[in-house]
Motif scaffolding. Structure first.
Motif, PDB file in Angstrom:
ATOM      1  N   PHE A   1       1.099  -1.159  -0.049  1.00  0.00           N
ATOM      2  CA  PHE A   1       0.129  -0.043  -0.024  1.00  0.00           C
ATOM      3  C   PHE A   1       0.919   1.277   0.041  1.00  0.00           C
ATOM      4  CE2 PHE A   1      -2.741  -3.048   2.191  1.00  0.00           C
ATOM      5  CZ  PHE A   1      -3.682  -3.084   1.263  1.00  0.00           C
ATOM      6  N   ILE A   2       0.778   2.037  -0.981  1.00  0.00           N
ATOM      7  CA  ILE A   2       1.653   3.093  -1.087  1.00  0.00           C
ATOM      8  C   ILE A   2       0.927   4.525  -0.752  1.00  0.00           C
ATOM      9  CG2 ILE A   2       3.431   4.227  -2.707  1.00  0.00           C
ATOM     10  CD1 ILE A   2       4.022   1.163  -2.608  1.00  0.00           C
ATOM     11  N   HIS A   3       1.402   4.909   0.296  1.00  0.00           N
ATOM     12  CA  HIS A   3       0.766   6.235   0.860  1.00  0.00           C
ATOM     13  C   HIS A   3       1.540   7.293   0.124  1.00  0.00           C
ATOM     14  CE1 HIS A   3      -1.240   4.111   4.534  1.00  0.00           C
ATOM     15  NE2 HIS A   3      -0.413   3.123   4.365  1.00  0.00           N
ATOM     16  N   ILE A   4       0.630   8.308  -0.332  1.00  0.00           N
ATOM     17  CA  ILE A   4       1.301   9.246  -1.112  1.00  0.00           C
ATOM     18  C   ILE A   4       0.652  10.714  -0.734  1.00  0.00           C
ATOM     19  CG2 ILE A   4       1.362  10.253  -3.596  1.00  0.00           C
ATOM     20  CD1 ILE A   4       1.048   7.483  -4.417  1.00  0.00           C
ATOM     21  N   GLY A   5       1.618  11.813  -0.728  1.00  0.00           N
ATOM     22  CA  GLY A   5       1.057  13.049  -0.236  1.00  0.00           C
ATOM     23  C   GLY A   5       2.481  14.018  -0.323  1.00  0.00           C
ATOM     24  N   SER A   6       2.319  14.938   0.542  1.00  0.00           N
ATOM     25  CA  SER A   6       3.291  15.922   0.603  1.00  0.00           C
ATOM     26  C   SER A   6       3.791  16.003   2.172  1.00  0.00           C
ATOM     27  CB  SER A   6       2.658  17.195   0.555  1.00  0.00           C
ATOM     28  OG  SER A   6       2.281  17.301  -0.870  1.00  0.00           O
ATOM     29  N   SER A   7       4.917  16.591   2.364  1.00  0.00           N
ATOM     30  CA  SER A   7       5.606  16.607   3.621  1.00  0.00           C
ATOM     31  C   SER A   7       6.735  17.598   3.647  1.00  0.00           C
ATOM     32  CB  SER A   7       6.272  15.368   3.828  1.00  0.00           C
ATOM     33  OG  SER A   7       6.762  15.193   5.460  1.00  0.00           O
ATOM     34  N   ASP A   8       6.819  18.289   4.686  1.00  0.00           N
ATOM     35  CA  ASP A   8       7.965  19.117   4.827  1.00  0.00           C
ATOM     36  C   ASP A   8       8.750  18.696   6.089  1.00  0.00           C
ATOM     37  OD1 ASP A   8       6.382  19.622   6.922  1.00  0.00           O
ATOM     38  OD2 ASP A   8       6.036  21.810   6.509  1.00  0.00           O
ATOM     39  N   PHE A   9       8.721  17.263   6.350  1.00  0.00           N
ATOM     40  CA  PHE A   9       9.182  16.560   7.572  1.00  0.00           C
ATOM     41  C   PHE A   9      10.805  16.169   7.063  1.00  0.00           C
ATOM     42  CE2 PHE A   9      10.309  12.843  10.203  1.00  0.00           C
ATOM     43  CZ  PHE A   9      10.089  13.569  11.270  1.00  0.00           C
ATOM     44  N   PRO A  10      11.893  16.839   7.930  1.00  0.00           N
ATOM     45  CA  PRO A  10      13.106  16.379   7.419  1.00  0.00           C
ATOM     46  C   PRO A  10      13.223  14.999   7.968  1.00  0.00           C
ATOM     47  CG  PRO A  10      12.965  17.686   9.533  1.00  0.00           C
ATOM     48  CD  PRO A  10      11.809  17.758   9.231  1.00  0.00           C
ATOM     49  N   THR A  11      13.005  13.826   7.016  1.00  0.00           N
ATOM     50  CA  THR A  11      13.268  12.431   7.396  1.00  0.00           C
ATOM     51  C   THR A  11      14.785  12.378   7.575  1.00  0.00           C
ATOM     52  OG1 THR A  11      11.444  11.979   6.005  1.00  0.00           O
ATOM     53  CG2 THR A  11      12.731  10.218   6.661  1.00  0.00           C
ATOM     54  N   PRO A  12      15.111  11.857   9.015  1.00  0.00           N
ATOM     55  CA  PRO A  12      16.389  11.203   9.083  1.00  0.00           C
ATOM     56  C   PRO A  12      16.607   9.994   8.223  1.00  0.00           C
ATOM     57  CG  PRO A  12      15.116  10.785  11.192  1.00  0.00           C
ATOM     58  CD  PRO A  12      14.207  11.410   9.908  1.00  0.00           C
ATOM     59  N   ASP A  13      17.755   9.657   7.957  1.00  0.00           N
ATOM     60  CA  ASP A  13      18.191   8.533   7.282  1.00  0.00           C
ATOM     61  C   ASP A  13      18.416   7.339   8.693  1.00  0.00           C
ATOM     62  OD1 ASP A  13      18.780   6.595   5.436  1.00  0.00           O
ATOM     63  OD2 ASP A  13      20.545   7.329   4.894  1.00  0.00           O
ATOM     64  N   ARG A  14      18.379   5.901   8.339  1.00  0.00           N
ATOM     65  CA  ARG A  14      18.584   4.945   9.100  1.00  0.00           C
ATOM     66  C   ARG A  14      19.583   4.465   8.615  1.00  0.00           C
ATOM     67  NH1 ARG A  14      16.985   0.318   6.604  1.00  0.00           N
ATOM     68  NH2 ARG A  14      15.703   0.390   4.774  1.00  0.00           N
ATOM     69  N   PRO A  15      20.249   3.604   9.379  1.00  0.00           N
ATOM     70  CA  PRO A  15      21.332   2.740   9.104  1.00  0.00           C
ATOM     71  C   PRO A  15      20.939   1.754   8.144  1.00  0.00           C
ATOM     72  CG  PRO A  15      20.862   2.433  11.493  1.00  0.00           C
ATOM     73  CD  PRO A  15      19.737   3.235  11.041  1.00  0.00           C
ATOM     74  N   ARG A  16      21.930   1.737   7.182  1.00  0.00           N
ATOM     75  CA  ARG A  16      21.957   0.765   5.951  1.00  0.00           C
ATOM     76  C   ARG A  16      22.972  -0.164   6.092  1.00  0.00           C
ATOM     77  NH1 ARG A  16      17.181   2.607   3.063  1.00  0.00           N
ATOM     78  NH2 ARG A  16      16.790   4.695   3.886  1.00  0.00           N
ATOM     79  N   PRO A  17      22.791  -1.193   5.293  1.00  0.00           N
ATOM     80  CA  PRO A  17      23.805  -2.400   5.237  1.00  0.00           C
ATOM     81  C   PRO A  17      25.349  -1.811   4.794  1.00  0.00           C
ATOM     82  CG  PRO A  17      21.830  -3.006   3.945  1.00  0.00           C
ATOM     83  CD  PRO A  17      21.722  -1.675   4.454  1.00  0.00           C
ATOM     84  N   GLN A  18      26.310  -2.116   5.099  1.00  0.00           N
ATOM     85  CA  GLN A  18      27.548  -1.844   4.482  1.00  0.00           C
ATOM     86  C   GLN A  18      27.733  -2.859   3.176  1.00  0.00           C
ATOM     87  OE1 GLN A  18      29.797   0.533   5.541  1.00  0.00           O
ATOM     88  NE2 GLN A  18      28.023   1.297   6.630  1.00  0.00           N
ATOM     89  N   LEU A  19      28.095  -2.278   2.246  1.00  0.00           N
ATOM     90  CA  LEU A  19      28.426  -3.030   1.015  1.00  0.00           C
ATOM     91  C   LEU A  19      29.045  -4.147   1.189  1.00  0.00           C
ATOM     92  CD1 LEU A  19      27.347  -3.325  -1.620  1.00  0.00           C
ATOM     93  CD2 LEU A  19      29.491  -2.003  -2.544  1.00  0.00           C
ATOM     94  N   SER A  20      30.213  -4.053   2.002  1.00  0.00           N
ATOM     95  CA  SER A  20      31.206  -5.292   2.433  1.00  0.00           C
ATOM     96  C   SER A  20      30.649  -6.478   3.118  1.00  0.00           C
ATOM     97  CB  SER A  20      32.400  -4.508   3.279  1.00  0.00           C
ATOM     98  OG  SER A  20      32.089  -4.034   4.427  1.00  0.00           O
ATOM     99  N   ASP A  21      29.585  -6.100   3.818  1.00  0.00           N
ATOM    100  CA  ASP A  21      28.540  -7.336   4.413  1.00  0.00           C
ATOM    101  C   ASP A  21      27.859  -7.802   3.851  1.00  0.00           C
ATOM    102  OD1 ASP A  21      29.906  -6.244   7.005  1.00  0.00           O
ATOM    103  OD2 ASP A  21      28.318  -5.013   7.695  1.00  0.00           O
ATOM    104  N   ILE A  22      27.291  -7.379   2.690  1.00  0.00           N
ATOM    105  CA  ILE A  22      26.387  -8.106   1.720  1.00  0.00           C
ATOM    106  C   ILE A  22      26.992  -8.534   0.372  1.00  0.00           C
ATOM    107  CG2 ILE A  22      24.540  -7.287   2.939  1.00  0.00           C
ATOM    108  CD1 ILE A  22      24.259  -4.978   0.772  1.00  0.00           C
ATOM    109  N   LEU A  23      28.076  -7.997  -0.007  1.00  0.00           N
ATOM    110  CA  LEU A  23      28.789  -8.318  -1.251  1.00  0.00           C
ATOM    111  C   LEU A  23      29.912  -9.445  -1.389  1.00  0.00           C
ATOM    112  CD1 LEU A  23      28.967  -7.316  -4.297  1.00  0.00           C
ATOM    113  CD2 LEU A  23      30.616  -5.702  -3.469  1.00  0.00           C
ATOM    114  N   THR A  24      29.645 -10.248  -2.387  1.00  0.00           N
ATOM    115  CA  THR A  24      30.633 -11.300  -2.703  1.00  0.00           C
ATOM    116  C   THR A  24      30.700 -11.243  -4.103  1.00  0.00           C
ATOM    117  OG1 THR A  24      29.151 -13.130  -2.851  1.00  0.00           O
ATOM    118  CG2 THR A  24      30.339 -12.925  -0.732  1.00  0.00           C
ATOM    119  N   TYR A  25      32.083 -11.611  -4.648  1.00  0.00           N
ATOM    120  CA  TYR A  25      32.468 -11.862  -6.056  1.00  0.00           C
ATOM    121  C   TYR A  25      32.676 -13.362  -6.372  1.00  0.00           C
ATOM    122  CZ  TYR A  25      32.723  -6.725  -6.451  1.00  0.00           C
ATOM    123  OH  TYR A  25      32.650  -5.411  -6.376  1.00  0.00           O
ATOM    124  N   ALA A  26      31.860 -13.793  -7.445  1.00  0.00           N
ATOM    125  CA  ALA A  26      32.059 -15.209  -7.554  1.00  0.00           C
ATOM    126  C   ALA A  26      33.277 -15.595  -8.261  1.00  0.00           C
ATOM    127  CB  ALA A  26      30.918 -15.573  -8.300  1.00  0.00           C
TER     128      ALA A  26
END
Length: 190
Positions: A165-190
């Motif tokens: 369900f995609i909630h759509i509208g407007s906002s002036d709220f400064p959304t803080p970022d959240r922690p994201r996975p480190q590429l080194s933790d999720i990437l392998t080269y075959a």
């Protein structure tokens, strides 16, 4: 998306505005249809469109809130006033909601998993198309996406599933970022 912002810049900083921070205005019908036309330009093996869209806005959203409250009360018993209000406003928190409904099903040539992924791609494209038009959006499911009675109230047919369900509208709220996975933790080269 602001013309001065490149797609790569948007992707590097992409985040969801909390639903509680989404307000009006939302796109009017013509602009929404342009957004939706862009959103459905996704990989679709076999060109079978294994999804459909449902727009919820206006009075139907308040009616759905009452239906959700009735279902939740029957399942959970006594509810606090805050919990009751949360059900009543579940679909009125944003000016409009687009349901992305997966119609993935067995197919002679197209794996069902690919059909499911295509519906997910519609959800993500919808977020980006909203941003490109200057709106904010949040991709949610919540309990109503998995409850048989709620699905019926929402007009979801047997065999279909809610991709989001995609909630759509407007906002002036400064959304803080959240922690994201480190590429080194999720990437392998075959």
């Amino acid at each position: 998306m602001n013309n001065d912002v490149k797609l790569i810049d948007y992707l590097r900083g992409r985040h969801s505005t909390p639903v509680a921070q989404i307000k009006g205005p939302g796109p009017e019908t013509a602009e929404l249809e342009e957004i939706l036309t862009s959103a459905v330009r996704v990989p679709d093996h076999g060109k079978i469109a294994p999804w459909r869209l449902v727009v919820y806005r206006g009075d139907i959203c308040a009616s759905l809130g009452e239906a959700f409250l009735e279902i939740a009360s029957a399942q959970n018993g006594e509810m606090t006033e805050a919990a009751k209000e949360a059900e009543r406003v579940r679909f009125t928190r944003a000016p409009l909601i687009v349901g992305v409904i997966s119609r993935a099903a067995p197919h002679a040539k197209i794996p069902e998993w690919e059909q499911v992924l295509s519906a997910g791609a519609v959800c993500l494209n919808l977020l980006m198309a909203c941003e490109a038009r200057g709106y904010v959006a949040n991709w949610r499911t919540e309990w109503v996406a998995y409850d048989e009675k709620a699905l019926k109230a929402l007009g979801i047919k047997e065999g279909e599933k809610v991709a989001g369900f995609i909630h759509i509208g407007s906002s002036d709220f400064p959304t803080p970022d959240r922690p994201r996975p480190q590429l080194s933790d999720i990437l392998t080269y075959a």
